[in-house]
Design a protein around this motif. Structure first.
Motif, short mmCIF file in Angstrom:
data_model
loop_
_atom_site.label_atom_id
_atom_site.label_comp_id
_atom_site.label_asym_id
_atom_site.label_seq_id
_atom_site.Cartn_x
_atom_site.Cartn_y
_atom_site.Cartn_z
N ALA A 100 44.58 34.21 30.21
CA ALA A 100 43.93 35.45 30.69
C ALA A 100 44.54 36.67 30.00
CB ALA A 100 44.07 35.57 32.21
N LYS A 101 45.85 36.67 29.81
CA LYS A 101 46.51 37.79 29.12
C LYS A 101 46.01 37.91 27.68
CE LYS A 101 50.90 37.53 31.64
NZ LYS A 101 52.34 37.17 31.51
N ILE A 102 45.90 36.77 27.00
CA ILE A 102 45.44 36.79 25.61
C ILE A 102 44.01 37.34 25.52
CG2 ILE A 102 44.85 35.36 23.60
CD1 ILE A 102 47.07 33.42 24.52
N VAL A 103 43.14 36.84 26.38
CA VAL A 103 41.74 37.29 26.38
C VAL A 103 41.65 38.78 26.69
CG1 VAL A 103 39.49 37.04 27.50
CG2 VAL A 103 40.85 35.00 26.97
N ALA A 104 42.38 39.23 27.70
CA ALA A 104 42.35 40.64 28.08
C ALA A 104 42.86 41.52 26.94
CB ALA A 104 43.19 40.86 29.33
N THR A 105 43.92 41.09 26.28
CA THR A 105 44.48 41.86 25.17
C THR A 105 43.48 41.96 24.02
OG1 THR A 105 46.75 41.22 25.74
CG2 THR A 105 46.36 42.00 23.50
N LYS A 106 42.84 40.84 23.69
CA LYS A 106 41.85 40.84 22.61
C LYS A 106 40.70 41.79 22.90
CE LYS A 106 43.16 37.49 19.68
NZ LYS A 106 43.28 37.67 18.20
N LEU A 107 40.30 41.86 24.18
CA LEU A 107 39.15 42.69 24.55
C LEU A 107 39.54 44.13 24.90
CD1 LEU A 107 37.17 40.15 26.76
CD2 LEU A 107 36.74 40.77 24.38
N ASN A 152 36.87 49.19 34.16
CA ASN A 152 35.65 48.71 33.51
C ASN A 152 36.02 47.65 32.47
OD1 ASN A 152 33.01 48.39 32.71
ND2 ASN A 152 33.14 50.04 31.20
N GLY A 153 36.11 46.42 32.93
CA GLY A 153 36.50 45.33 32.06
C GLY A 153 37.78 44.69 32.54
N ALA A 154 37.69 43.48 33.11
CA ALA A 154 38.88 42.83 33.66
C ALA A 154 38.81 41.33 33.46
CB ALA A 154 39.02 43.15 35.15
N VAL A 155 39.97 40.75 33.18
CA VAL A 155 40.12 39.30 33.17
C VAL A 155 41.05 38.97 34.33
CG1 VAL A 155 40.81 37.27 31.85
CG2 VAL A 155 39.91 39.27 30.65
N VAL A 156 40.57 38.19 35.28
CA VAL A 156 41.33 37.91 36.49
C VAL A 156 41.58 36.41 36.62
CG1 VAL A 156 40.49 39.95 37.69
CG2 VAL A 156 39.25 37.81 37.94
N ASP A 157 42.79 36.06 37.02
CA ASP A 157 43.06 34.64 37.24
C ASP A 157 43.51 34.40 38.67
OD1 ASP A 157 46.01 34.34 37.62
OD2 ASP A 157 46.14 35.12 35.59
N GLY A 158 43.29 33.19 39.13
CA GLY A 158 43.66 32.83 40.49
C GLY A 158 43.18 31.44 40.82
N ARG A 159 42.82 31.24 42.08
CA ARG A 159 42.32 29.94 42.51
C ARG A 159 40.92 30.01 43.11
NH1 ARG A 159 47.62 29.50 42.42
NH2 ARG A 159 48.59 27.47 42.00
N ASP A 160 40.50 31.21 43.51
CA ASP A 160 39.15 31.34 44.09
C ASP A 160 38.44 32.60 43.58
OD1 ASP A 160 40.67 33.26 45.35
OD2 ASP A 160 40.12 32.70 47.39
N MET A 161 38.78 33.00 42.36
CA MET A 161 38.17 34.20 41.80
C MET A 161 36.67 34.02 41.59
SD MET A 161 40.58 36.39 41.63
CE MET A 161 41.07 35.59 43.15
N GLY A 162 36.27 32.88 41.06
CA GLY A 162 34.86 32.65 40.77
C GLY A 162 34.07 32.19 41.96
N THR A 163 34.74 31.64 42.97
CA THR A 163 34.03 31.11 44.14
C THR A 163 33.96 32.11 45.29
OG1 THR A 163 36.09 30.08 44.89
CG2 THR A 163 34.56 28.70 43.63
N VAL A 164 34.97 32.95 45.45
CA VAL A 164 35.05 33.83 46.62
C VAL A 164 35.15 35.31 46.25
CG1 VAL A 164 36.40 34.43 48.68
CG2 VAL A 164 36.09 32.03 48.04
#
Length: 239
Positions: free
Chosen positions: A28-35, A131-143
């Motif tokens: 997630a850090k790599i993707v966020a940095t690239k973007l 405006n623009g975020a990469v988030v990591d966790g366990r239920d970010m996409g579901t909840v």
């Protein structure tokens, strides 16, 4: 209530869910940095709460002061986008919240409905303010962000995850062994996937990726290509 649907549609959010040690935070850090987007690790919010509980000699069932603790986190929690360092006020707690006993307590607290309800708005606020975020966790996409345009579920074998965790803890000056970590990972996987509230599972429209035999940079590049396909980014040079 979820944030306004139109707002979520306009906001650029990539969610990366998965079990501990899957590499989601580094990716997630790599993707966020690239973007050039903000990186948010929501697990750090739960770990920060667990740290406060631990320092107050409280257990996961001692929820009488939960309102006070979550209010404190809402006001004082801060995460640096570039480094991922976590602060409670002026106190950096990045290393403290990675201690095994804090991780274990965070996992237990995450099973409590009252805890999740209070931390959910804090997680959303951190992301929706950018405006623009990469988030990591366990239920970010579901909840937390069910309408995010790109959802990733990242995993790896338990053995690989334990090895990664061992290296991380050693780098932070914490001593443990691979057998203890394997036990901890297996117990947490069982608990996280079977909990009643927001269990660990892929969103129905998540893209499943396995990082066991891939570098974090390779996984990040795959995610960036999916972002390009979904027109979340418009320049191929960004990947």
């Amino acid at each position: 209530m979820y944030p306004d649907h139109d707002l979520l549609e306009k906001l650029k959010v990539i969610t990366i869910d998965g079990p501990a040690g899957s590499g989601k935070s580094t990716v997630a850090k790599i993707v966020a940095t690239k973007l050039g987007w903000i990186y948010v690790t929501t697990g750090a919010i739960y770990r920060s709460l667990a740290l406060l509980f631990h320092e107050a000699n409280l257990k996961e069932k001692d929820l009488g002061n939960i309102e006070r603790f979550t209010s404190f986190i809402n006001e004082r929690y801060r995460q640096e986008s570039s480094s991922g360092k976590v602060f409670l006020g002026e106190r950096e707690v990045s290393h403290e919240i990675k201690a095994p006993h804090v991780s274990e307590l965070a996992s237990l607290l995450a099973q409590e409905d009252s805890v999740r309800k209070r931390l959910l708005p804090i997680q959303r606020k951190v992301v929706l303010n950018n405006n623009g975020a990469v988030v990591d966790g366990r239920d970010m996409g579901t909840v937390v962000f069910p309408d995010a345009p790109l959802k990733i579920f990242l995993t790896a074998s338990p053995e690989e995850r334990a090895e990664r965790r061992l290296k991380e803890l050693h780098l932070n000056g914490m001593k443990t062994n691979i057998n203890e970590l394997m036990k901890e990972i297996n117990e947490r996987d069982l608990r996280d996937t079977n909990r009643r509230i927001a269990p660990l599972k892929p969103a129905h429209d998540a893209i499943l990726l396995d990082s066991t035999k891939s570098t974090q940079e390779e996984i990040a590049k795959i995610i960036l290509k999916y972002a390009l396909q979904k027109e979340m980014i418009i320049k191929k040079s960004e990947i």
